[in-house]
Scaffold this motif. Structure first.
Motif, PDB file in Angstrom:
ATOM      1  N   GLY A 158       0.810  -1.198   0.000  1.00  0.00           N
ATOM      2  CA  GLY A 158       0.000   0.000   0.000  1.00  0.00           C
ATOM      3  C   GLY A 158       0.848   1.255   0.000  1.00  0.00           C
ATOM      4  N   PHE A 159       0.168   2.408  -0.130  1.00  0.00           N
ATOM      5  CA  PHE A 159       0.827   3.701  -0.209  1.00  0.00           C
ATOM      6  C   PHE A 159       0.377   4.580   0.947  1.00  0.00           C
ATOM      7  N   LYS A 167       4.596   0.724   1.456  1.00  0.00           N
ATOM      8  CA  LYS A 167       4.780  -0.198   2.568  1.00  0.00           C
ATOM      9  C   LYS A 167       4.277  -1.589   2.203  1.00  0.00           C
ATOM     10  N   VAL A 168       4.884  -2.590   2.822  1.00  0.00           N
ATOM     11  CA  VAL A 168       4.489  -3.989   2.633  1.00  0.00           C
ATOM     12  C   VAL A 168       4.235  -4.596   4.008  1.00  0.00           C
ATOM     13  N   TYR A 195       7.304  -3.350   6.106  1.00  0.00           N
ATOM     14  CA  TYR A 195       8.453  -2.856   5.348  1.00  0.00           C
ATOM     15  C   TYR A 195       8.174  -1.447   4.853  1.00  0.00           C
ATOM     16  N   SER A 196       9.193  -0.592   4.899  1.00  0.00           N
ATOM     17  CA  SER A 196       9.125   0.768   4.370  1.00  0.00           C
ATOM     18  C   SER A 196      10.109   0.904   3.218  1.00  0.00           C
ATOM     19  N   GLU A 246      -0.967   2.931  10.345  1.00  0.00           N
ATOM     20  CA  GLU A 246      -0.406   1.593  10.592  1.00  0.00           C
ATOM     21  C   GLU A 246      -1.210   0.837  11.651  1.00  0.00           C
ATOM     22  N   LYS A 247      -2.533   0.912  11.523  1.00  0.00           N
ATOM     23  CA  LYS A 247      -3.438   0.243  12.447  1.00  0.00           C
ATOM     24  C   LYS A 247      -4.354  -0.721  11.690  1.00  0.00           C
ATOM     25  N   PHE A 248      -4.698  -1.828  12.366  1.00  0.00           N
ATOM     26  CA  PHE A 248      -5.654  -2.785  11.827  1.00  0.00           C
ATOM     27  C   PHE A 248      -7.060  -2.462  12.329  1.00  0.00           C
TER      28      PHE A 248
END
Length: 384
Positions: A158-159, A167-168, A195-196, A246-248
């Motif tokens: 995603g971006f 990011k991955v 990952y960044s 960066e949250k689910f």
């Protein structure tokens, strides 16, 4: 009369150039240094990608395999979109990095023209437009002590629009085998890594508390979020990851009137919204329902009573739908005429995947396909 020289303002020239395909821009880099520099600016890269999105300039890839043994290697076919060429295969592309993997690679994306390819702990980013390929570094996240084996389950790309970073997400399962001598039961625990591209590194983030599963059949990245099907404590649901914070979070499945024991449910990006396509697992008379999340789930449309097809592979322009036929051929269905067109491309059972990406100049700080020994061969005919 003396010739009159007309100079086009730079902004007008760049606006014109931003409408051209990547192949042309690659050639034009040699025209002058200012052009070469301009093509690398975030403004031009964004403008170029937005123009392609606005014009719906999709490029279809077909991931396929001709067999079901370890010796039968997956590869990609670039399909032609020229009028009258009927999606014939132009080039077949082989990726040596994944040739010793089983059922590889799984594809996540596209995200702004980038693909994330992965199999076990092998992960790479690929921009097929600029032909740049980047192998991601091995994770430095610490595993628990005494772990017996580690598996890499689900990924997502995603971006982050705030930081301009790609990011991955990677879900990791650590397994501890049963040891009767020491009185230990078999067990496992989960980790999630992120990952960044900006830092070219991995870090550990919080585990969501539900278990994602399955490989994506369609693109599950939608406007800053990546989505997976998941299993909660008592039911099936959808897990999402916000690339910015960066949250689910979780959301329910559409109430389609059946169970996942009877129906397949595949997530996808449908015109910038999260969609879910639902179709029966059994039977020869197939129907396909498309649900869209826009505040709540609503059924967008249904395709009823299609004979001789197995599963959907992806939407094309004007609502057309790629499907795999019962004979494992690639076919295209036009819902407006209900015409089912055989495109003459064959692959082994349930090994086809359509990836439709929009051209992009996004750099990934990788190496050229040539240096990665990636092979692009002209296809001899549509079945190659």
């Amino acid at each position: 009369m003396p010739e009159t020289r007309v100079e086009v303002p730079e902004m007008v020239m760049l606006e014109i150039l931003s409408k051209l395909p990547v192949k042309s821009l690659t050639r034009f880099r040699c025209v002058c240094k200012p052009w070469c520099s301009s093509f690398r600016t975030p403004h031009f890269i964004t403008k170029h990608h937005q123009n392609n999105l606005h014009n719906n300039n999709l490029n279809p890839f077909l991931k396929r395999c001709q067999g079901n043994t370890r010796d039968d290697i997956y590869y990609f076919s670039q399909l032609s979109i020229e009028k009258g060429q009927n999606f014939s295969a132009q080039h077949n592309i082989h990726l040596p990095f994944f040739e010793d993997c089983w059922y590889a690679p799984v594809v996540s994306g596209p995200c702004n023209g980038l693909l994330c390819l992965h199999d076990a702990d092998k992960v790479a980013l690929w921009n097929p437009s600029t032909r740049e390929f980047k192998t991601l570094p091995q994770s430095t996240v610490q595993r628990p002590p005494s772990v017996d084996s580690t598996s890499f389950d689900c990924f997502g790309i995603g971006f982050d629009s705030q930081s301009g970073d790609y990011k991955v997400v990677n879900f990791v399962s650590n397994c501890f085998e049963e040891n009767e001598d020491e009185g230990l039961m078999g067990d496992w625990n989960d980790q999630v890594e992120l990952y960044s591209l900006k830092t070219d590194s991995w870090k550990e983030i919080s585990v969501p508390g539900v278990q994602p599963y399955g490989s994506p059949l369609f693109n599950n990245y939608v406007n800053g979020f990546y989505y997976w099907r998941a299993i909660g404590y008592s039911d099936d649901l959808i897990l999402s990851f916000d690339m910015v914070n960066e949250k689910f979070s979780t959301l329910p499945l559409p109430e389609f009137g059946g169970s996942l024991a009877e129906y397949y449910l595949e997530l996808l990006d449908f015109n910038g919204l999260l969609g879910a396509i639902v179709y029966p697992r059994g039977g020869t008379d197939k129907s396909f329902d498309l649900w869209v999340m826009n505040g709540s789930w609503t059924k967008q449309f249904s395709i009823e009573s299609l004979l001789g097809v197995e599963r959907p592979l992806g939407f094309w322009k004007n609502g057309e739908l790629f499907l795999e036929s019962s004979d494992h051929e690639l076919v295209l269905f036009d819902p407006s005429t209900r015409e089912l067109k055989n495109l003459g491309i064959h692959a082994y059972q349930e090994k086809m995947q359509i990836i439709a990406y929009v051209e992009s100049l996004v750099p990934i700080n990788g190496r050229s396909e040539l240096k990665e020994l990636i092979i692009r061969r002209p296809a001899g005919d549509a079945s190659n």
